[in-house]
Design an enzyme around this catalytic site. Sequence first.
Site, PDB file in Angstrom:
ATOM      1  N   TYR A 244      28.938 -83.265  46.574  1.00  0.00           N
ATOM      2  CA  TYR A 244      27.639 -83.764  46.452  1.00  0.00           C
ATOM      3  C   TYR A 244      27.251 -85.001  46.862  1.00  0.00           C
ATOM      4  O   TYR A 244      26.034 -85.422  46.790  1.00  0.00           O
ATOM      5  CB  TYR A 244      27.305 -83.580  45.020  1.00  0.00           C
ATOM      6  CG  TYR A 244      27.610 -82.017  44.448  1.00  0.00           C
ATOM      7  CD1 TYR A 244      26.685 -80.914  44.821  1.00  0.00           C
ATOM      8  CD2 TYR A 244      28.321 -81.819  43.623  1.00  0.00           C
ATOM      9  CE1 TYR A 244      26.757 -79.660  44.502  1.00  0.00           C
ATOM     10  CE2 TYR A 244      28.582 -80.667  42.884  1.00  0.00           C
ATOM     11  CZ  TYR A 244      27.652 -79.511  43.516  1.00  0.00           C
ATOM     12  OH  TYR A 244      27.847 -78.081  42.998  1.00  0.00           O
TER      13      TYR A 244
ATOM     14  N   HIS B  99      20.006 -84.560  46.816  1.00  0.00           N
ATOM     15  CA  HIS B  99      19.989 -84.529  45.295  1.00  0.00           C
ATOM     16  C   HIS B  99      20.465 -85.809  44.723  1.00  0.00           C
ATOM     17  O   HIS B  99      20.359 -86.063  43.629  1.00  0.00           O
ATOM     18  CB  HIS B  99      20.453 -83.179  45.038  1.00  0.00           C
ATOM     19  CG  HIS B  99      19.429 -82.547  43.688  1.00  0.00           C
ATOM     20  ND1 HIS B  99      18.275 -82.842  43.580  1.00  0.00           N
ATOM     21  CD2 HIS B  99      19.925 -82.079  42.945  1.00  0.00           C
ATOM     22  CE1 HIS B  99      17.724 -82.305  42.557  1.00  0.00           C
ATOM     23  NE2 HIS B  99      18.785 -81.490  41.860  1.00  0.00           N
TER      24      HIS B  99
ATOM     25  N   ASN C 229      21.298 -81.163  35.782  1.00  0.00           N
ATOM     26  CA  ASN C 229      20.475 -80.526  34.910  1.00  0.00           C
ATOM     27  C   ASN C 229      20.625 -81.008  33.413  1.00  0.00           C
ATOM     28  O   ASN C 229      20.059 -80.681  32.546  1.00  0.00           O
ATOM     29  CB  ASN C 229      20.417 -79.139  35.228  1.00  0.00           C
ATOM     30  CG  ASN C 229      20.084 -78.569  36.323  1.00  0.00           C
ATOM     31  OD1 ASN C 229      19.652 -79.160  37.366  1.00  0.00           O
ATOM     32  ND2 ASN C 229      19.929 -77.265  36.730  1.00  0.00           N
TER      33      ASN C 229
ATOM     34  N   ASP D 167      15.571 -88.240  43.277  1.00  0.00           N
ATOM     35  CA  ASP D 167      14.990 -87.664  44.607  1.00  0.00           C
ATOM     36  C   ASP D 167      13.611 -86.987  44.164  1.00  0.00           C
ATOM     37  O   ASP D 167      13.581 -86.640  43.110  1.00  0.00           O
ATOM     38  CB  ASP D 167      15.992 -86.913  45.237  1.00  0.00           C
ATOM     39  CG  ASP D 167      16.238 -85.462  44.286  1.00  0.00           C
ATOM     40  OD1 ASP D 167      16.690 -85.730  43.310  1.00  0.00           O
ATOM     41  OD2 ASP D 167      16.090 -84.225  44.919  1.00  0.00           O
TER      42      ASP D 167
ATOM     43  N   ASN E   8      14.767 -80.947  37.445  1.00  0.00           N
ATOM     44  CA  ASN E   8      15.452 -80.509  36.540  1.00  0.00           C
ATOM     45  C   ASN E   8      16.271 -81.596  35.992  1.00  0.00           C
ATOM     46  O   ASN E   8      16.413 -81.814  34.517  1.00  0.00           O
ATOM     47  CB  ASN E   8      16.540 -79.526  36.892  1.00  0.00           C
ATOM     48  CG  ASN E   8      15.784 -78.176  37.159  1.00  0.00           C
ATOM     49  OD1 ASN E   8      14.603 -77.880  36.483  1.00  0.00           O
ATOM     50  ND2 ASN E   8      16.327 -77.361  37.917  1.00  0.00           N
TER      51      ASN E   8
END
Length: 198
Positions: free
Chosen positions: A14, A19, A66, A91, A112
């Site tokens: 990631y 994100h 989240n 973001d 989220n």
Amino acid sequence: MRLIVGLGNPGIEYAWTPHNLGFLVVDKLAEQAGIRVTRPESKSYVGLGSIAGHEVVLAKPQTMMNLSGLAARELLGRAACEPSDVIVVCDDIALPWGMIRVRERGTAGGHNGLKSVISALGTTEFPRVRLGVQPEQLRGDLKEYVLRQIRRDEEDLVAEEIELGAEAVKVILAEGVARAMNRFNRRVPPPGEEDAGT
């Protein structure tokens, strides 16, 4: 003490995705200030140092996006800060690439990670810096888009946006949220609009 929390997802897969711009801004601030964000604490990696004349804690929650609020709440208690002392960087799919928006307070706007932070802190009264990642045209799933790898042809724009986000955080620290809003909250015209003379 000010607490600067970048939102993102832990893990190499990631690291370079839309994100994770919150993490990337924290990395930029750390690089500029000579702070190592490596100490495991409060479900995060943290680093302590000084930015713009303020003692700061830089933090990258390791809970997955989240659940970012779990880390933010622990960090807040550990640093003995109020929510208004926190700056959250994340973001924003509603803003085009290259555009950032500084806010003193507000809703999650569908994000989220922000939703989790608001829920955990029990307030919307904290500053945030949001960095645009909106696609020109969304093909397919929104989740897939924000978790995809940043393309080579986007790298320069992403680097500029990260630099801008870091600068916005420094202005908030040095001059306050209102000055940062006046300086950074500008509209970026959609592609092609500049050429159309509108």
